[in-house]
Motif scaffolding. Sequence first.
Motif, mmCIF file in Angstrom:
data_model
loop_
_atom_site.group_PDB
_atom_site.id
_atom_site.type_symbol
_atom_site.label_atom_id
_atom_site.label_comp_id
_atom_site.label_asym_id
_atom_site.label_seq_id
_atom_site.Cartn_x
_atom_site.Cartn_y
_atom_site.Cartn_z
ATOM 1 N N ARG A 119 52.262 155.821 18.990
ATOM 2 C CA ARG A 119 53.071 157.018 18.721
ATOM 3 C C ARG A 119 52.367 158.272 19.215
ATOM 4 O O ARG A 119 52.984 159.156 19.799
ATOM 5 C CB ARG A 119 53.310 157.159 17.215
ATOM 6 C CG ARG A 119 54.503 156.381 16.743
ATOM 7 C CD ARG A 119 55.183 157.003 15.536
ATOM 8 N NE ARG A 119 56.351 156.182 15.262
ATOM 9 C CZ ARG A 119 56.422 155.325 14.250
ATOM 10 N NH1 ARG A 119 55.438 155.238 13.379
ATOM 11 N NH2 ARG A 119 57.495 154.583 14.094
ATOM 12 N N GLU A 161 60.313 165.591 16.492
ATOM 13 C CA GLU A 161 60.607 164.334 17.193
ATOM 14 C C GLU A 161 59.831 163.166 16.582
ATOM 15 O O GLU A 161 60.365 162.067 16.420
ATOM 16 C CB GLU A 161 60.285 164.470 18.687
ATOM 17 C CG GLU A 161 61.262 165.384 19.398
ATOM 18 C CD GLU A 161 61.076 165.389 20.919
ATOM 19 O OE1 GLU A 161 60.260 164.592 21.432
ATOM 20 O OE2 GLU A 161 61.748 166.201 21.582
ATOM 21 N N LEU A 162 58.580 163.450 16.245
ATOM 22 C CA LEU A 162 57.751 162.400 15.653
ATOM 23 C C LEU A 162 58.360 161.899 14.339
ATOM 24 O O LEU A 162 58.374 160.706 14.054
ATOM 25 C CB LEU A 162 56.353 162.963 15.406
ATOM 26 C CG LEU A 162 55.202 162.001 15.198
ATOM 27 C CD1 LEU A 162 54.990 161.115 16.400
ATOM 28 C CD2 LEU A 162 53.928 162.790 14.903
ATOM 29 N N GLY A 164 61.517 162.365 13.471
ATOM 30 C CA GLY A 164 62.927 162.017 13.587
ATOM 31 C C GLY A 164 63.829 163.020 12.898
ATOM 32 O O GLY A 164 64.867 162.651 12.337
ATOM 33 N N ASP A 223 60.944 156.222 14.415
ATOM 34 C CA ASP A 223 60.232 157.461 14.115
ATOM 35 C C ASP A 223 59.449 157.280 12.816
ATOM 36 O O ASP A 223 59.624 156.287 12.099
ATOM 37 C CB ASP A 223 61.195 158.644 14.026
ATOM 38 C CG ASP A 223 62.309 158.412 13.029
ATOM 39 O OD1 ASP A 223 61.997 158.063 11.871
ATOM 40 O OD2 ASP A 223 63.493 158.572 13.394
#
Lengths: 417, 421
Positions: A119, A161-162, A164, A223
Amino acid sequence: MPDATLLDQVKDFANRADPYPIYAKLRKNPVSRQDDGTESGTWVAATHGTIASLLQDPRVSSETLPPADRPRTGNPLTDLIVKPLKDWMMDRHRVFIFRDPPDHDVLRASVMHQFSRARIQAMRTRSERLVADLLDEKRDAREIDAVDDLAYPLPVTVICELFGVPREDEPKFHGWATQLATALEPDSLSDTEIRAANSRTFDAIGGYMADLIKEKRRHPQDDMLSGLANEATPEGAKMGDYDLVATSILMLVAGHETTVNLITNGLLTLLRHPDELERLRQDPGRAPRLIEELLRYEPPVQFRTRKTLSSIDIAGVTIPEGADLVLLLASGNRDAAMFPDPDRFDPDRTGTRHLGFGGSLHYCVGAPLARFEAEAALTALARRLKAPRLIEDPPPYRSGAALRGPEHLRVAIDGIV
Amino acid sequence: MSDRAVVVGAGLAALRGAEAMREAGFSGPLTIVGAEPYRPYDRPPLSKHVLAGEIQADATTLPSSLGADVDWRLGSPVTRLDRESRTLHRADGGTLLYDRLLIATGTRARAWPNPHEGRLSGVFTLRGRDDAAALRAALAAGPRRVLVIGAGFIGCEVASLCRQLGLPATLVEPGPTPLGRVLGSAVGAFIGAMLEGRGVDLRSGSEVEWLEGEGGRFVRAHLTDGTRIDADVAVIALGAVRNTEWLDGSGLSADPGGVDCDAAGFVLDTEGQPDPRIAAAGDVARFPHPLYGGRRVALEHWSHAVMQGTHAGQLLAGAKPASPYAALPTFWSTQGDVVVKSAGLTEGADAVAFTQGEPGSGRFIAVYGRAGRCIAAVSVDSARWLPAHAELVAAGAPFPPQGAAADRPSRGIMVLAPGFP
C-alpha cells in the motif's frame, strides 16, 4: 498574573516564525518547571537525552486528555442520560496517540497491519503523479502559494485515497481536521470552548465515518478502512466500531495536518538555502537525507504533551506525580550535545537521531508516507520551478505551536517547466 | 623503533580492538591471529538466521574499517605465550614477536562429556560458522526429531527455531526451568511455558545419561529416568569454556574462568601485577566490574565485546580510552518470534519483580533486586520498556520499583524469590 514563562513564549503566536531562540534558553535546564498557575506546574524537557529517556519511560503516560464533558444542551433527557453515556463511550474509545499500553498496542497493531508495504509503495508512485498534476495546473502562473497549490492538497488526497474516502467528500474534512488538530495544542485541553467545538466536530466527522464504515462492510474495497472494518490482524485483533471510528478520524486528521508542514517548511528552508535547492535540482538522490535533516531542523510536530503517573528523577530534578509534561522534540533536535553546530541546516550530517517523528512506542505511524510525499513534492519543486523567490519572509504562520508551519507560502516564479 | 602489535583471536572483540588501535593512531605492524580460517564474523545470526536458512553461514563476515596494512594469520591457534621473550608460539610451529598484545581468544562450546558419543554423526555443538553450517544442513534434511541438551540461551534458541521450521524438538534441562542459571526459575518458568506453548517438548529436571548410535549415527538418547528419546539430531548446548589453556605457564593469572585484568584493562600476572604490554577483551577477559562492587566477571555479550575491544585497542595504542571498559552489561536472545533482552547482571539477586506486561501472556518485564536495589532487568517480548529499566539499574534505584506506570500487570507488581540454583 505571573510573568510569561518560556513555555508561554513558545505558545505566543508572535514567536511562531522563530521559536528556536526560546528553545535554546529552555535547554539551559534539561528539564524545567514552568509556572502555569497549578501546584505541579508544567514540566518541559528540552534536551535530546531527557526527551529520548522520557519517551520510553513507562511512568510517562500519553493519556493526557481530560475526561470527556460535552456541553449541556438544556434538554434534561439529553443532559442527564445521553450526555453521560456519550462522555463515557468517548473516554473509553480515545484514539491511540492518547492511550497507553496494552490498549494502545492492539489498536496500533491493527493499523500497522493495514499499512502494508504494498500500500505504501503504491502511494509513492501515486504521490509523484499527484504532484505532477498539481504543478501542471499552475503551469502559466507567475506566483504560487506552496500551501494551497501543493502542500495541502497532496497529503489530503493521499490519505483520502488510502482510506477510501470519496474525493468529493474531502472538502468536508478540511474544517473538521483543522478543528480537531487543536487537541494537540496544550491550551486546548483546558479551554472549554475549544473542547466543546472539538466534541461537536468529533460527532460530525464520527457520524460520517460510521456511515462510511457501514458502506465498507457492505462493499469492501481495496483500501485501509475496508481492511480495518473487515479483517483481523494475524494475532486475531479487530477493532470494535467505536475504536474504528476514532482511529480512522485520527489517521485522516494526521494526514491533513502534519505532512503539509513538512513540505512547506521544506520549501521555505530550501528557498532560504538556495545552494541546497540547486544541489537537489541537480541530484534528486539527495532528497532522502535532505528530508531527514528537515525533520530535525524544522519538524512539523514541534512538541508533544504527556503526564507523569509517578514522580520521576531526571537530570537533577524530580518531576512530581501527575504533572503535565511537554516533550520539546524540536528543541531536542537542536541540542548541540547530539548535533554539532545544531542551528546549521546540513543534509550531509551522518548518524542523526532526530526526534521529528517522536520516538519509542508512539513513533509516527505515517512516517514512511510522509517521507515519500515530501520527497515527491520537494524534488518536483526543485526541478520544475523557474527562479523561485520568497515573496514574504517570514511567511504568515498557522496558529498552532505544536503543529507548526506556514499558513501560506507565496513564491514568485518565472514559470513551471 | 616501530612497535609490533599482535591480536590473538579473530572474533568481534579482536576486530574492534584492532580497529580502535588503528583509529587511535597506532601505525606499526599489526598482526591478527585466528584459530579458524575465517576473517572475523558475527555470531548472533548463527543460531538464528543461519539455522533458519535465511542466510548462509559465510554471509556473517563482519564489516571492518581495517585496511591492507594488517597481517592476517588465520587457521592456526596460538598455543603458548612466553612473556620474557615476548614470543607467541602457534600450533603450526610458527612464532610471532609482540610489543603490544591483545588477548581476545573468547570461548568454545563445552563438548559432550563422552567423546565417543560426541563424535557420532548427528551430534552437534554450536559456536562457530562451520558448526552452524553443519547443523543447518542437518535441520534442512528433515530429521524425525531434534534433541537439544541444555536449556541455556543457545539451547532455547535452537529449540524454538526448530519449532518455527516445523521440526519436532525435545529440550532436556537438568534444572527446574529453562534459563534457570541466568534468569532464575521464577522467570524461567514463564519462558518454559512460552516454549511449550510453541510446541517444544520440554523435559525440565531431566538429564541425558547417554547417546546411542547405530552404525556411527546418533539414533536416540537415554535419560537418567529411563526414558528414551528417538531423534536424528542432538545439539549439545551446555555452555561455553574460555580459551585460556594457551596461557598456562605464561605467568598470567588465568584459569577456565578467564584471564584476569585490572580495572584499566591490563592483564594481571599471578602476583597481581599488571603487564602494561598486554590487554584483554571480550568473553575471555575477567575484570572487576565497578557497577557490581568490583566483583570479577567475564561477560559473554556481543555489546560488551564491542565496547571492551574498543577500549583495549585504545589502551594499547597509548590513547586515553574513550570507550568504557565496563558499561552496564546488556544482551539479547531471539527465541522464535520472541526477543528476550537483558540489562545488568542477575547474579546474586534476592528477589524478582514483574513490573510491566502480563507474565502469564509471555510479554513482560522482570526486575531483579538485591538488598533493596535494582540490579538487573529482563524484557520478554517487551523490549521497549527495557531502556527505562536499564536506567533504574544503572542508578541502583530502590527495589521493587514503586508507583504507577503504564502497562503494569493487571494484578499489580508481583515480587517473588528469583529461584537461582
